[in-house]
Design an enzyme around this catalytic site. Structure first.
Site, mmCIF file in Angstrom:
data_model
loop_
_atom_site.group_PDB
_atom_site.id
_atom_site.type_symbol
_atom_site.label_atom_id
_atom_site.label_comp_id
_atom_site.label_asym_id
_atom_site.label_seq_id
_atom_site.Cartn_x
_atom_site.Cartn_y
_atom_site.Cartn_z
ATOM 1 C CD GLU A 1 24.352 -67.726 64.726
ATOM 2 O OE1 GLU A 1 24.645 -67.637 65.933
ATOM 3 O OE2 GLU A 1 24.389 -68.790 64.084
ATOM 4 C CD GLU B 1 28.264 -69.605 60.686
ATOM 5 O OE1 GLU B 1 28.153 -70.336 61.700
ATOM 6 O OE2 GLU B 1 28.511 -68.384 60.762
#
Length: 446
Positions: free
Chosen positions: A117, A264
Site C-alpha cells: 500500500e 488481503e
C-alpha cells in the site's frame, strides 16, 4: 499441537487441486514473533493443506521451513527497504540474491510483493516504486527466474475513487504518474494487480449505507441487490463491487488484460465497545462465504467465471499488534495454533462443516480463570440445557472433580447438541476446539 488442528481448509484445497486457477491462500501476519515457530507454522499449513502463503518479508527461518513443501510462497520487500531498492539496481539485485535465489528451487517462491500500500501508506517512496519493480524484475531475468516469479505491489482499495457504481470508478488521478507506468509494467511482465479488499472497513465507514448482509456475502432479495445503472450489473456483495471497480478503473486507463489477485481480505473476530460488528460469527460468516465464492469460480459480475484468487488476512491473531482490539483479532488461529472458529462453507442450502471427519470437540481451556469457568459451567447446565446429572458425585463423570474437567464435559455436550455451529464453543473465551475426544474412557454426553 497436531491434536488441536481441525480440518479448516481441507474442502477449499480439494477444490483447488482440481482447478489451479482458483485458490485461497493465507497471510502469515506482520510480526512472526507473535506466532509459533516456523516449523510449527509450516506443520499447520501442511495439516490444513494450505498451498498458498504470503509473507510480509523474506524471513530466513520461515523460507527454510517452507522448503520442499511445494507451498506457493509470496515474499515481500518491506516498506522500509523500498527507497534503497528503488534507487539502486545493485541493491535490488542483492536483495533478490539474498532473499530469493538463496532459497529456490527448494522453496517454491512464485511472487514478490514490492512494498505494501505504498501510495497510501508511504507516499514519499511512490516516485521510486516502479523503479523498484523494474530492478527486482531485472534481477529475476538475469537469473532466469522471471517466468516462475511474478513481481507486483499491493494496492489499498482506497486508491479507487467513486467505487460505486463500479463502472464509474477511477484511480486517484493524482497518482497517474505512478499508476500508469505500474500498470504497463504488470501488463508487459504478465503479472497481476495486487489489491487489498476489506468490506469490513467499507461497512463500518459507510454510516449505515452498506447493509451488513451485503458486506458478509449473505443472500439478498433481488430488490436489495445493488445495481450499476450504467451496466445493469447486479452486485450481491461488497467484495465483488470493489474488485470490479478496480477492473473498471484499469479499463479507464486502457488496461483491460491485467488480472487481479486479492492479497488481503478478512474480518476481525473480536472488537472493543466501538467495534460491535467485529464478532466471531461475522468473521466466520465472511471468511466461509469468501472461500466458497472464490473456489466456486464465481468471478465477478463484470468478469463472471474468472476466479479472483484471494489471501485471507490472516492465519494467526497478533496479540502484540498495537491499536484497537480488532487489529489483534483477524486470525483463523490464536498465537498457540488453536482455531478461533471452525469455518463453515455454505451453499445450495447445505452446510459443509470443514470437520469432514466429524471429529471436533469443545474443551475448557486449562489456563482459563476458574471463576469464569464455573460461571460458564453453571450456564451450560442451566440455560444451556445440558444434562449434567452424570457429573454428580457417584456418577460416571464425577471424577476428576475439577472445574476444568466438569466444564469440558458440559461445554462439549452443548457444542455437540448445537451441531457444532459457529460460536457455540467459546463461552466468553474459556473454551476451545480440539480434535482429541475429551470423553474417551468416560460416558459419552448424550
Amino acid at each position: 499441537m497436531d491434536a488441536l488442528l481441525p480440518l479448516l481448509l481441507v474442502l477449499a484445497v480439494s477444490a483447488v487441486s482440481a482447478d489451479e486457477d482458483a485458490f485461497i491462500g493465507v497471510n502469515l501476519g506482520t510480526d512472526l514473533s507473535d506466532m509459533p515457530n516456523p516449523t510449527q507454522v509450516v506443520a499447520l499449513l501442511k495439516a490444513q493443506n494450505i498451498r498458498h502463503v504470503r509473507l510480509y518479508d523474506a524471513d530466513r527461518a520461515m523460507l527454510l521451513a517452507l522448503a520442499n513443501t511445494g507451498i506457493h510462497v509470496t515474499v515481500s520487500v518491506p516498506n522500509d527497504q523500498l527507497l534503497g531498492i528503488g534507487q539502486s539496481n545493485a541493491t535490488a539485485a542483492n536483495w533478490v540474491a539474498r532473499n530469493v535465489i538463496a532459497y529456490v528451487p527448494a522453496t517454491n517462491i512464485t511472487a514478490i510483493a514490492v512494498g505494501s500500500e505504498v501510495l497510501t501508506a508511504l507516499s514519499n517512496a511512490a516516485p521510486v516504486l516502479v523503479s523498484a519493480l523494474n530492478f527486482i524484475h531485472s534481477a529475476l531475468v538475469a537469473s532466469n527466474l522471471d517466468g516462475q516469479i511474478k513481481v507486483s505491489t499491493p494496492y489499498s482499495s482506497s486508491l479507487i475513487l467513486d467505487s460505486f457504481p463500479p463502472s464509474q470508478a477511477f484511480f486517484n488521478r493524482s497518482w497517474d504518474p505512478v499508476v500508469v507506468p505500474l500498470l504497463k509494467f504488470l501488463q508487459s511482465t504478465g503479472s497481476h494487480l495486487m489489491l487489498n479488499v476489506y468490506p469490513y472497513y467499507d461497512y463500518v465507514q459507510s454510516n449505515g449505507v452498506i447493509p451488513l448482509d451485503y458486506a458478509l456475502f449473505r443472500p439478498l432479495p433481488a430488490n436489495k441487490e445493488a445495481v450499476d445503472a450504467n451496466t445493469l450489473l447486479h452486485y450481491t456483495n461488497v467484495f465483488d463491487a470493489i474488485v470490479d471497480a478496480a477492473y473498471f478503473a484499469m479499463s479507464y486507463l486502457n488496461f483491460t488484460n491485467v488480472p487481479i489477485v486479492v492479497t488481503e481480505s478478512g474480518w476481525p473476530s473480536k472488537g472493543d465497545s466501538s467495534e460491535p460488528d467485529a464478532t466471531l460469527d461475522n468473521a466466520n460468516t465472511y471468511n466461509s462465504n469468501l472461500i466458497r465464492h472464490v473456489l466456486n469460480n464465481t468471478g465477478t459480475p463484470k468478469r463472471p467465471g474468472i476466479a479472483v484468487n484471494t489471501y485471507i488476512y490472516e492465519l494467526y491473531n497478533e496479540d502484540l499488534r498495537p491499536g484497537s482490539v480488532s487489529e489483534k483479532n483477524w486470525g483463523l488461529f490464536d498465537a498457540n495454533g488453536v482455531p478461533v472458529y471452525i469455518l463453515h462453507l455454505t451453499g445450495g442450502g447445505t452446510v459443509l462443516a470443514n470437520d469432514t471427519t466429524n471429529q471436533t470437540f469443545c474443551i475448557a481451556r486449562p489456563d482459563a480463570d476458574k471463576k469464569m469457568l464455573q460461571a460458564a459451567l453453571d450456564w451450560a447446565c442451566g440455560p444451556g440445557k445440558v444434562d449434567c446429572s452424570t457429573l454428580l458425585q457417584g456418577q460416571p463423570c464425577y471424577d476428576p472433580d475439577t472445574v476444568v474437567a466438569h466444564s469440558t464435559y458440559a461445554f462439549n455436550a452443548y457444542f455437540q447438541k448445537m451441531a457444532k455451529s459457529p460460536g457455540t464453543c467459546d463461552f466468553k473465551g474459556v473454551a476451545t476446539i480440539t480434535t482429541t475426544d475429551p470423553m474417551v474412557g468416560k460416558m459419552e454426553p448424550s
